[in-house]
Design an enzyme around this catalytic site. Sequence first.
Site, PDB file in Angstrom:
ATOM      1  N   GLU A   7      16.040 -16.673  18.212  1.00 12.74           N
ATOM      2  CA  GLU A   7      15.893 -18.085  17.824  1.00 12.74           C
ATOM      3  C   GLU A   7      16.684 -19.029  18.718  1.00 12.74           C
ATOM      4  O   GLU A   7      16.214 -20.114  19.052  1.00 12.74           O
ATOM      5  CB  GLU A   7      16.295 -18.277  16.357  1.00 12.74           C
ATOM      6  CG  GLU A   7      15.240 -17.820  15.360  1.00 12.74           C
ATOM      7  CD  GLU A   7      15.106 -16.312  15.277  1.00 12.74           C
ATOM      8  OE1 GLU A   7      16.039 -15.601  15.721  1.00 12.74           O
ATOM      9  OE2 GLU A   7      14.081 -15.831  14.773  1.00 12.74           O
ATOM     10  N   HIS A  24      13.953 -16.379   2.871  1.00 11.32           N
ATOM     11  CA  HIS A  24      12.596 -16.859   3.149  1.00 11.32           C
ATOM     12  C   HIS A  24      12.224 -18.059   2.284  1.00 11.32           C
ATOM     13  O   HIS A  24      11.055 -18.394   2.159  1.00 11.32           O
ATOM     14  CB  HIS A  24      11.570 -15.745   2.911  1.00 11.32           C
ATOM     15  CG  HIS A  24      11.634 -14.636   3.915  1.00 11.32           C
ATOM     16  ND1 HIS A  24      12.688 -13.760   3.991  1.00 11.32           N
ATOM     17  CD2 HIS A  24      10.776 -14.262   4.897  1.00 11.32           C
ATOM     18  CE1 HIS A  24      12.472 -12.897   4.963  1.00 11.32           C
ATOM     19  NE2 HIS A  24      11.324 -13.180   5.527  1.00 11.32           N
TER      20      HIS A  24
END
Lengths: 335, 369
Positions: free
Chosen positions: A68, A137
């Site tokens: 990321e 999530h």
Amino acid sequence: MSTTSEVSAGELTLGAALNAGLRQAMADDESVILVGEDIGALGGVFRVTDGLRAEFGDDRVIDSLLAESGIVGTAIGLALRGYRPVCEIQFDGFVYPAFDQIVSQLAKLRARSGGRLRIPVTIRIPCGGGIGAVEHHSESNEAYFCHTAGLRVVACAGPADAHWMIQQAIACDDPVIFYEPKRRYWDKAPVEPGPVPPDAPALDQARIARPGTDVTVIAYGPTVRVALDAATVAESEGRSLEVIDLRSLSPVDFGTLTASARKTGRVVVVHEAPTFCGLGAEIAAEITERCFPLLEAPVQRVGGWNVPYPPARTEEHYLPDLDRVLDAVDVTYQY
Amino acid sequence: MTDLTDVPTTPADLGVAPMRLLGEDGELLTGAADAAVTAELTRGLYRDMVLARQFDQDAFNLQRQGELGLWLSCRGQEAAQVGSIRALRASDHVFPSYREHAAALCRGLRPAELLTQWRGTAHGGWDPGDYRFHLYSLVLSTQLLHATGYALGVAADRRREPGVDEIVLCYFGDGAASQGDANEALNWAAVTGAPLVFFCQNNQWAISTPSAAQSRTPLHVRAAGFGLTATVVDGNDVLAVHAATAAAAARVRAGGPPEFIEAITYRMAGHSTSDDPTRYRDAEEVERWERRDPLARVRLLLDARGWAGEEFHTALKEEATALSEATRAACRALTPPPLEDTFRHTLAEETAALRAERERYTEWRESFA
Ligand SMILES: Cc1ncc(C[n+]2csc(CCOP(=O)(O)OP(=O)(O)O)c2C)c(N)n1
């Protein structure tokens, strides 16, 4: 090059509307490139980039490495080279490895260069809960980014608006954190695919999603739907709620919010993130400063509890729902 | 190759001898002819190193005089920087760390531009577009990813327009190589084949932490493990650094995979003007490196070959004195810009919220006038 004609007018899901928006932006501007994990052949885990690689090639729809910080860091380099990268972070909870690149680099390079550099990077982040997902999530991390000057932070709530907002975000010369409410990806509404119409709200404007006269309910992203449902129920109980879709979380369009607050005198802010140090606190403070004499009650906040996002089987107790919004509305009548 | 038993082999045994063209007594070694070492090239590199050292000394003094808040000296690393940047074309792009003053001067940056950040009048200081030399990075290793992304952009441009032949070079230190971003960048560049040269100045220390405590494997070995073409060079030998960088740059320009150069060098001063290096390294070590001074070595060669006469040295001295005067004057002339500017530069267009806050600030400030 434009293939928008392939998408027929009519109902689209929010995911498909974003897809069409990305397609339009890529067709309009060759420098727009998409970068993210699994966005090519797979079309992203939520399929938002579905079909775009087949259409634009793997030079413009790039499957990134699983890194990321690398996604955002290289996007900064690409932007310095004149590209307009649109990054996809696979899930909200995985943006943290890129935090330094976002808040220390992306947000600051323009000011550091005395306004000489332009870093038009859009970072798309599927956000929030409500889909029964596993840990990391379902997070709402907007407050971290709103706290950093130099970033724009926006959240789409419905298909048509999402279709325009993603195009506006990509065209914007500033870095934009673009939140997509993942439990709304499958919500459908009429969308007219194409370029942003001139009368669409600007990227930093709030939108009155439902006019009303008695209480202002401010929401964004996934909770706009919740607020609208609450308004429908409230109407049957004789109360008229004005629902505002904030759209831009930084900067906040306080003009629209205070105009509504002055009219109704009662305000409720709704979001999924914990209320502690959340965006609702900022909005409540600002509305109080600007409208204090006209308020009938303190601004109410409805949000997640100040705990880590809970396991999926308990998320319905965590997420602000219609009843909690209506409760907060009731509270504003108790003063 | 000469006997290199004396060259430090931190963090572990290097496995290969660092490339060297100039012996410690100033004699040219095997390979110098192949590397096209000429009088002109040597004079030019020497000049740049002398000016850089002068500038660095002036900045250091200015800090001691209270004119700069902090200075990170590049003394000892002139050969690594001058040798590498002089091997690039002006059209190539450079992503520095924060100690690349010698490289910056070679790119034409003015003393005032280089001093702003340390005087506290700006966070940047120059227009990266003007020099193809990007802003300094204070968070370690972030720039390796920016360089990789930039190089990916160059590669994409190259596929569209075959005339594009720029490459990117990125500086960083041995300590920075421990960061996640550095490792992501090395891997990312290797996998994508970005037209990029990573240039690690292994100056033996990351503040007080020695290289050997940062890495179990030599850095060029790690880079090779990622799939990069790796070279290790004596970083105090400007001719070797120049030759190694020129060769790496040519390979990358021709479409080869990204390259990694580890230059073994030494930071002669403290990490910064706030640092006290005597707390963690002994005088003997510093002295040993003093004997390998990158400037002195070239001077021996120039004199031995008669490549630079008295006239050259006098003119260079005058140039250095002029730079010194210019540096001091430029530093004192640096004044802070109004805070209002920062509001205007935060976003591409000042938003209503920023404008309102700027006006509030201005009003408050003017209430004291
Ligand atoms: C992410 C990060 N952590 C810590 C620091 C503080 N710091 C500044 S320089 C430095 C040492 C860096 O050593 P090295 O990479 O070898 O470069 P050198 O200073 O020797 O040129 C440290 C720890 C920093 N700037 N950034």
